[in-house]
Design a protein around this motif. Structure first.
Motif, short mmCIF file in Angstrom:
data_model
loop_
_atom_site.label_atom_id
_atom_site.label_comp_id
_atom_site.label_asym_id
_atom_site.label_seq_id
_atom_site.Cartn_x
_atom_site.Cartn_y
_atom_site.Cartn_z
N SER A 186 44.53 35.64 61.98
CA SER A 186 45.63 36.37 61.36
C SER A 186 46.74 35.45 60.88
O SER A 186 47.31 35.65 59.80
CB SER A 186 46.19 37.41 62.34
OG SER A 186 46.77 36.79 63.47
N TRP A 234 49.30 37.59 53.87
CA TRP A 234 49.03 38.85 54.57
C TRP A 234 49.84 38.89 55.86
O TRP A 234 49.92 37.91 56.58
CB TRP A 234 47.55 38.98 54.89
CG TRP A 234 46.65 39.02 53.69
CD1 TRP A 234 47.03 38.93 52.38
CD2 TRP A 234 45.23 39.14 53.68
NE1 TRP A 234 45.94 38.99 51.56
CE2 TRP A 234 44.81 39.12 52.32
CE3 TRP A 234 44.27 39.26 54.67
CZ2 TRP A 234 43.48 39.21 51.96
CZ3 TRP A 234 42.93 39.35 54.32
CH2 TRP A 234 42.56 39.34 52.97
N ARG A 235 50.42 40.04 56.16
CA ARG A 235 51.24 40.15 57.36
C ARG A 235 50.36 40.01 58.60
O ARG A 235 49.37 40.72 58.77
CB ARG A 235 51.95 41.51 57.38
CG ARG A 235 52.98 41.66 56.28
CD ARG A 235 54.28 40.96 56.62
NE ARG A 235 55.00 41.70 57.63
CZ ARG A 235 55.80 42.73 57.37
NH1 ARG A 235 55.99 43.12 56.12
NH2 ARG A 235 56.42 43.36 58.34
N GLN A 251 47.95 34.83 57.00
CA GLN A 251 49.35 34.97 56.61
C GLN A 251 49.83 33.72 55.87
O GLN A 251 50.50 33.81 54.84
CB GLN A 251 50.23 35.23 57.83
CG GLN A 251 51.71 35.28 57.48
CD GLN A 251 52.56 35.79 58.61
OE1 GLN A 251 52.64 36.98 58.86
NE2 GLN A 251 53.22 34.88 59.31
N VAL A 300 47.07 42.37 60.04
CA VAL A 300 45.73 41.82 60.20
C VAL A 300 45.28 41.95 61.66
O VAL A 300 44.16 42.35 61.97
CB VAL A 300 45.70 40.34 59.76
CG1 VAL A 300 44.34 39.72 60.07
CG2 VAL A 300 46.00 40.23 58.28
N HIS A 349 47.40 33.48 52.44
CA HIS A 349 47.39 34.56 51.46
C HIS A 349 48.62 35.48 51.52
O HIS A 349 48.74 36.40 50.73
CB HIS A 349 46.14 35.42 51.63
CG HIS A 349 44.86 34.64 51.46
ND1 HIS A 349 44.46 34.14 50.25
CD2 HIS A 349 43.91 34.28 52.36
CE1 HIS A 349 43.29 33.50 50.40
NE2 HIS A 349 42.95 33.56 51.67
#
Length: 210
Positions: free
Chosen positions: A149, A158-159, A153, A163, A156
């Motif tokens: 995760s 992404w939080r 983050q 994830v 990319h």
């Protein structure tokens, strides 16, 4: 403000931790998480990620939780080394080793006479969230799903909390085979508390560590 002027908080020295600061964060973070695992084990709950997978194996086989957690994280060190770097991997190894030891020894140091599973779920979730946040801010994790995760983050945007929540859902689904439904429901409550805390407090750009 001129375009070339540094923004508040952009001073690299603010984000560089001393070895002592790293050490206290690893110790405190893993101690918080170990307390959460003890609370969950006391009432038959579990969390997500590799700790959750370790709980599933622990409940299914009776193997000691700390040892299972240490072993289940071994395959992820290669990924962490390749994707997140040497410093991150070494700190993560130290954190996982500490947590495995705490999970083995802490139950011998104190006992809890009465504990409601809802209270254990919320308190444990917040302890897990804060402990993982301590580690993340010092460029470490508790391996497995957290490594993935944090990488997603950093790479990319992404939080990490979202994830992690998706991965936790898969682990909680597997737990239906080894836990009563009410304990799984309380575990979901703990996962929501943990991941909500991380999603709110671990935002890209707020505190740059990766």
């Amino acid at each position: 403000m001129p375009a070339s002027a540094p923004l508040p908080g952009d001073d690299p020295s603010v984000r560089v931790h001393t070895p002592f600061e790293d050490a206290q964060a690893l110790f405190t973070g893993t101690l918080f998480v170990s307390l959460a695992l003890i609370l969950y084990g006391q009432v038959g709950l579990l969390t997500g990620g590799t700790a959750g997978a370790a709980f599933v194996l622990h409940y299914a086989t009776g193997m000691p939780l700390g040892r299972v957690f240490f072993l289940i994280n071994l395959p992820f060190y290669w990924f962490a080394w390749r994707r997140m770097g040497r410093a991150f991997t070494l700190k993560t190894f130290v954190a996982i080793t500490l947590l495995s030891a705490f999970a083995e020894w802490s139950p011998e140091l104190f006992a809890i006479e009465r504990l409601h599973p809802a209270y254990a779920a919320v308190l444990g979730g917040l302890l897990l969230g804060s402990g993982c946040l301590f580690l993340a801010r010092h460029h470490a994790s508790l391996g497995g799903a957290t490594v993935v995760s944090l990488y997603l983050q950093a790479r990319h945007g992404w939080r990490a909390g979202k994830v992690q929540m998706a991965m936790d859902g898969a682990i909680l689904g597997l737990s239906l085979f080894v836990l009563p439904p009410d304990r799984v429901a309380y575990s979901v409550l703990g996962a929501l508390a943990m991941n909500g805390f991380i999603a709110i407090n671990h935002r890209p750009g707020r505190y740059a560590v990766l």
